[in-house]
Design an enzyme around this catalytic site. Structure first.
Site, mmCIF file in Angstrom:
data_model
loop_
_atom_site.group_PDB
_atom_site.id
_atom_site.type_symbol
_atom_site.label_atom_id
_atom_site.label_comp_id
_atom_site.label_asym_id
_atom_site.label_seq_id
_atom_site.Cartn_x
_atom_site.Cartn_y
_atom_site.Cartn_z
ATOM 1 N N SER A 1 -2.626 51.954 27.380
ATOM 2 C CA SER A 1 -2.539 53.358 27.809
ATOM 3 C C SER A 1 -1.788 53.547 29.122
ATOM 4 O O SER A 1 -1.397 54.664 29.442
ATOM 5 C CB SER A 1 -3.930 53.980 27.916
ATOM 6 O OG SER A 1 -4.623 53.463 29.029
ATOM 7 N N LYS B 1 -6.563 54.607 34.788
ATOM 8 C CA LYS B 1 -5.725 55.785 34.516
ATOM 9 C C LYS B 1 -5.122 56.285 35.824
ATOM 10 O O LYS B 1 -5.533 55.895 36.907
ATOM 11 C CB LYS B 1 -6.546 56.924 33.896
ATOM 12 C CG LYS B 1 -7.310 56.584 32.646
ATOM 13 C CD LYS B 1 -6.437 56.424 31.440
ATOM 14 C CE LYS B 1 -7.307 56.095 30.219
ATOM 15 N NZ LYS B 1 -6.529 55.701 29.085
#
Length: 169
Positions: A14, A58
């Site tokens: 991701s 993230k």
């Protein structure tokens, strides 16, 4: 007790093109994360990701009180009306989930997204949602061991690139 530094391993794709699967990171809990910082955070026990038994990595897009808007046609993300210039993303943001935009980030939380926007479950996905600041384990400072290059499905497609050791931006 506060840990100044912590080791963390990237799990998944991701955060491609910035971070690769398996890459080792040094994080710090000193200072508050700002938009643009990459953070490591733990999940709440009621999250569908809690059973991963791993921290997630993230990028902070916005903080409490900020208004996030995503134009999926143009592939752009804006915060408080300003379109972000995101040289770090793998591709424009075309994939949406179940969060409606514009979205006001609740106070005491941060809105996060993966750099591999179309292959990332992040704050656009309600079960993950915004990250409570108390769940943030640290900001990423350095990459210390490169992971193997993988594609979106996690298949190894390249070797370790030792040029990728150093500061993260």
């Amino acid at each position: 007790f506060t840990m100044l530094f912590r080791l963390c391993r990237v799990d998944g794709s991701s955060m491609r093109k910035t971070l690769e699967n398996g890459q080792m990171l040094i994080t710090t809990s000193v200072g508050e994360p700002e938009p643009g910082d990459i953070i490591v955070f733990s999940m709440t026990t009621d999250s569908p990701y809690y059973d991963l038994n791993e921290a997630l990595v993230k990028r902070v897009i916005a903080k409490g009180g900020d208004v996030v808007n995503i134009d999926y046609q143009a592939g752009t993300v804006s915060v408080n009306g300003e379109v972000l210039q995101e040289a770090y993303i793998a591709e424009p943001t075309y994939l949406g989930y179940d969060v409606t935009f514009p979205y006001t980030v609740p106070e005491g939380t941060v809105f996060v997204m993966g750099d591999n926007r179309n292959h990332s479950a992040d704050s656009r996905y309600a079960p993950l949602g915004c990250v409570d600041e108390s769940r943030i384990l640290g900001r990423v400072l350095l990459r210390i061991l490169p992971g193997r290059q993988t594609n979106e499905e996690g298949d190894v497609v390249g070797g370790r690139d030792f040029r990728r050791i150093g500061a993260v931006s």
